[in-house]
Design a protein around this motif. Sequence first.
Motif, PDB file in Angstrom:
ATOM      1  N   GLN A  42      -8.787   3.263  -4.069  1.00  0.00           N
ATOM      2  CA  GLN A  42      -8.799   2.751  -2.700  1.00  0.00           C
ATOM      3  C   GLN A  42      -7.374   2.736  -2.183  1.00  0.00           C
ATOM      4  N   GLY A  43      -7.203   3.118  -0.910  1.00  0.00           N
ATOM      5  CA  GLY A  43      -5.888   3.152  -0.293  1.00  0.00           C
ATOM      6  C   GLY A  43      -5.639   4.515   0.331  1.00  0.00           C
ATOM      7  N   ASP A  44      -4.471   4.661   0.951  1.00  0.00           N
ATOM      8  CA  ASP A  44      -4.134   5.912   1.648  1.00  0.00           C
ATOM      9  C   ASP A  44      -4.088   7.117   0.713  1.00  0.00           C
ATOM     10  N   ALA A  45      -3.807   6.905  -0.564  1.00  0.00           N
ATOM     11  CA  ALA A  45      -3.730   8.013  -1.537  1.00  0.00           C
ATOM     12  C   ALA A  45      -5.026   8.136  -2.342  1.00  0.00           C
ATOM     13  N   ARG A  46      -6.128   7.610  -1.805  1.00  0.00           N
ATOM     14  CA  ARG A  46      -7.409   7.628  -2.518  1.00  0.00           C
ATOM     15  C   ARG A  46      -7.739   9.034  -3.044  1.00  0.00           C
ATOM     16  N   VAL A  54      -6.942  -8.423   1.444  1.00  0.00           N
ATOM     17  CA  VAL A  54      -8.217  -8.019   2.047  1.00  0.00           C
ATOM     18  C   VAL A  54      -8.550  -6.564   1.729  1.00  0.00           C
ATOM     19  N   SER A  55      -7.557  -5.698   1.806  1.00  0.00           N
ATOM     20  CA  SER A  55      -7.787  -4.275   1.580  1.00  0.00           C
ATOM     21  C   SER A  55      -6.692  -3.715   0.658  1.00  0.00           C
ATOM     22  N   PRO A  56      -6.728  -4.092  -0.616  1.00  0.00           N
ATOM     23  CA  PRO A  56      -5.665  -3.662  -1.536  1.00  0.00           C
ATOM     24  C   PRO A  56      -5.782  -2.188  -1.920  1.00  0.00           C
ATOM     25  N   VAL A  57      -4.688  -1.649  -2.417  1.00  0.00           N
ATOM     26  CA  VAL A  57      -4.733  -0.372  -3.104  1.00  0.00           C
ATOM     27  C   VAL A  57      -5.324  -0.682  -4.482  1.00  0.00           C
ATOM     28  N   ILE A 116       2.542  -1.943   0.422  1.00  0.00           N
ATOM     29  CA  ILE A 116       3.069  -1.689  -0.920  1.00  0.00           C
ATOM     30  C   ILE A 116       4.598  -1.686  -0.849  1.00  0.00           C
ATOM     31  N   SER A 117       5.242  -2.357  -1.795  1.00  0.00           N
ATOM     32  CA  SER A 117       6.712  -2.393  -1.827  1.00  0.00           C
ATOM     33  C   SER A 117       7.276  -1.049  -2.266  1.00  0.00           C
ATOM     34  N   ASN A 173       3.920  -8.317  -1.631  1.00  0.00           N
ATOM     35  CA  ASN A 173       2.505  -8.659  -1.459  1.00  0.00           C
ATOM     36  C   ASN A 173       1.727  -8.774  -2.763  1.00  0.00           C
ATOM     37  N   GLY A 174       2.406  -8.626  -3.882  1.00  0.00           N
ATOM     38  CA  GLY A 174       1.822  -8.948  -5.172  1.00  0.00           C
ATOM     39  C   GLY A 174       0.905  -7.916  -5.810  1.00  0.00           C
TER      40      GLY A 174
END
Length: 122
Positions: free
Chosen positions: A11-15, A103-106, A43-44, A68-69
């Motif tokens: 999950q995430g932009d690099a899914r 809410v919408s983590p990688v 993401i840091s 953001n942990g």
Amino acid sequence: MPAVIRLEVEQGDARGRLLERDAAEITLGRAPQADLVLPDWHISGSHGAFVVHPETGALRYRDHKSTNGSRVRRGTALLSVDASCGHELELQPGDRLLLGDLVSPVVLALLPTFLLSAASLG
């Protein structure tokens, strides 16, 4: 002691991105020098790293005190990778890593690797 580490971004932009590397450490974050670049806004730059313990070969995740942990989903439990565990946690089969936004983590999955002995090859 390097080991083959296989990761999939679930999950995430690099899914769909897969990474397989024979290394003692794999870094991840938004910065272009990360081994696994995750372009999501939450993401840091240097978010964390997968680290193979040099003596035991155990795989650990180390959070680089990201803004953001990082959390590990282990079955129904959600474990924070923060100061309470020294910003580092040993991973187990089936764990999922949740990075950044609550809410919408990688989401990263650690994929199994299969080690073949020389005897099994011939």
